[in-house]
Design a protein around this motif. Sequence first.
Motif, short mmCIF file in Angstrom:
data_model
loop_
_atom_site.label_atom_id
_atom_site.label_comp_id
_atom_site.label_asym_id
_atom_site.label_seq_id
_atom_site.Cartn_x
_atom_site.Cartn_y
_atom_site.Cartn_z
N CYS A 217 77.95 -145.51 0.78
CA CYS A 217 78.84 -145.59 1.94
C CYS A 217 79.42 -144.22 2.29
N GLU A 218 79.75 -143.42 1.26
CA GLU A 218 80.28 -142.09 1.52
C GLU A 218 79.25 -141.22 2.23
N TYR A 219 78.01 -141.25 1.77
CA TYR A 219 76.98 -140.43 2.41
C TYR A 219 76.59 -140.98 3.78
N ALA A 220 76.70 -142.28 3.99
CA ALA A 220 76.48 -142.84 5.32
C ALA A 220 77.50 -142.27 6.30
N SER A 221 78.76 -142.15 5.86
CA SER A 221 79.81 -141.55 6.70
C SER A 221 79.51 -140.09 6.99
N ILE A 222 79.10 -139.36 5.95
CA ILE A 222 78.84 -137.93 6.10
C ILE A 222 77.71 -137.67 7.08
N PHE A 223 76.59 -138.35 6.90
CA PHE A 223 75.43 -138.06 7.75
C PHE A 223 75.60 -138.62 9.16
N SER A 224 76.22 -139.78 9.31
CA SER A 224 76.47 -140.28 10.67
C SER A 224 77.43 -139.36 11.40
N GLY A 225 78.37 -138.74 10.65
CA GLY A 225 79.30 -137.78 11.25
C GLY A 225 78.60 -136.53 11.74
N LEU A 226 77.42 -136.23 11.17
CA LEU A 226 76.62 -135.09 11.61
C LEU A 226 75.62 -135.47 12.70
N GLY A 227 75.72 -136.72 13.16
CA GLY A 227 74.85 -137.16 14.24
C GLY A 227 73.53 -137.75 13.78
N VAL A 228 73.38 -138.00 12.49
CA VAL A 228 72.14 -138.58 11.96
C VAL A 228 72.20 -140.10 12.15
N LYS A 229 71.10 -140.68 12.62
CA LYS A 229 71.01 -142.13 12.76
C LYS A 229 70.69 -142.72 11.39
N VAL A 230 71.60 -143.53 10.85
CA VAL A 230 71.50 -144.00 9.46
C VAL A 230 71.23 -145.49 9.41
N ASP A 231 70.24 -145.89 8.59
CA ASP A 231 70.06 -147.28 8.19
C ASP A 231 70.61 -147.41 6.78
N LEU A 232 71.64 -148.22 6.58
CA LEU A 232 72.26 -148.42 5.27
C LEU A 232 71.82 -149.78 4.73
N ILE A 233 71.05 -149.75 3.65
CA ILE A 233 70.48 -150.97 3.08
C ILE A 233 71.36 -151.45 1.93
N ASP A 234 71.90 -152.65 2.08
CA ASP A 234 72.81 -153.23 1.09
C ASP A 234 72.12 -154.41 0.41
N THR A 235 72.08 -154.38 -0.91
CA THR A 235 71.44 -155.48 -1.65
C THR A 235 72.35 -156.69 -1.75
N ARG A 236 73.61 -156.57 -1.31
CA ARG A 236 74.57 -157.68 -1.39
C ARG A 236 74.93 -158.16 0.01
N ASP A 237 75.84 -159.17 0.05
CA ASP A 237 76.14 -159.78 1.35
C ASP A 237 77.30 -159.13 2.09
N ARG A 238 78.04 -158.20 1.44
CA ARG A 238 79.05 -157.42 2.15
C ARG A 238 79.28 -156.11 1.43
N LEU A 239 79.81 -155.14 2.17
CA LEU A 239 80.02 -153.82 1.59
C LEU A 239 81.13 -153.85 0.55
N LEU A 240 80.89 -153.18 -0.56
CA LEU A 240 81.91 -152.95 -1.59
C LEU A 240 82.72 -154.22 -1.86
N SER A 241 82.04 -155.21 -2.40
CA SER A 241 82.63 -156.54 -2.56
C SER A 241 83.84 -156.56 -3.49
N PHE A 242 84.06 -155.48 -4.26
CA PHE A 242 85.24 -155.44 -5.13
C PHE A 242 86.51 -155.13 -4.34
#
Length: 466
Positions: A188-213
């Motif tokens: 999630c941190e790197y998704a923020s970093i690269f999308s902030g640089l204008g990179v189109k990001v596909d974030l693949i999550d093996t679970r049903d929601r982000l950071l379930s904790f």
Amino acid sequence: MAVYDYDVVVIGSGPAGEGAAMNAAKHGRRVAIIEEQEAVGGNCTHKGTIPSKALRHSVKQIIEFNTNPMFRDIGEPRWFSFSKVLNRAEKVMANQVMLRTNFYARNRVDVYFGSAQFKDQNTVLVKGTAKGDEELRAKNIVIATGSRPYCPPDIDFNHPRIYNSDTILKLSHTPRTMIIYGAGVIGCEYASIFSGLGVKVDLIDTRDRLLSFLDGEISDALSYHLRNTSVKIRHNEEYDSVIGDGHGVIMNLKSGKRIRADSFLWCNGRTGNTDKLNIEAAGLEANNRGQLEIDDHYRTKVESIYAVGDVIGWPSLASAALDQGRSAAADLVGADNFRYINEVPTGIYTIPEISSIGKTEEELTKECIPYEVGQAFFKDTARAQISSQPVGMLKILFHRETLAILGIHCFGDQASEIVHIGQAIMRQEGKANTLEYFVNTTFNYPTMAEAYRVAAIAGLNRISNL
């Protein structure tokens, strides 16, 4: 071969190793520390916490410049390459190395640069030092070797377009598209970093929601803001194959989907760095994730050997690792200030950032604890409006009858700083740790800390009508 005797030998100079070495030295012990890399600081300084957070800060500044209308008087929005942003991170890393090198010199801790291997439970062989192989003997040994990204064998990480969370720091260009596999904290941190640089990001999550904790409301807020920066989040997906070619990377998912991108970043799981230590010679064994089992005093099953930091697993945070190292040293020198580290705030450096401590709403509901919620939205606070950072909120969970604070959850700019005010009050004894503290305390105005007063009053208003 030269042989040297010490009271304590620490393997690894990351936060855990540094904490152990410094505390043992402060108690008058003769200490040596072994570092495999060319400079002290461990993976925290060279591959993990410091570079990624420095990158994030630079990207956040770029976003602020490009989205703040006031700066249009200076010039048009600017594009920055990943390598240019990384230069700033490298300067921070160099400053950290210099600072920590001075720590060891000032406290007379001997530093050996080389790879460590156990000969027995009190002897470590250091291979490849400037003087050749050297042997260190000590009454106590602390293993603080950290962790590294888990890299599955069916993915070719030697391919120039396939990276893990360590090797991504060697990226020399800015891709237009990227697949990030694994939506944990690092993903999630790197998704923020690269999308902030204008990179189109596909974030693949093996679970049903982000950071379930996390508290569900905070997790939902993160999902919304990642999507708002054009991150495509795909839940409940697992890869079938990852294939790199001359033009990019193709990932085939078990669901039948196929995704192509310029680059691929693996952020799914980490492995403890124990495989090269020859721990069997010391009578130790690691689990299938390379981690060591410890008791509640950070002792392994070999009484003279301690283990701290990522190599023992949870919580795998630099903040906790430093305290674990200090506590292990306190135990081995017989000091009376030992404590087991089990109350650790989360600090997630996405954009915006997240921090929390204590129970979530889901946990309190499951435990049938009568709680209520007080919230303050940053868009309504003067300081957030002044700083043009209106996104986010502070959420206080408290006991409906005693008003004791049960959890603090913060999403938004400076969340990892703001949470510590609530953490300090939660640790007080008696009535000092209740919601009334925030109502009866005058905060500077305008500040972000004032959000505690706003949230506390909102929470009391909710129960006054019951």
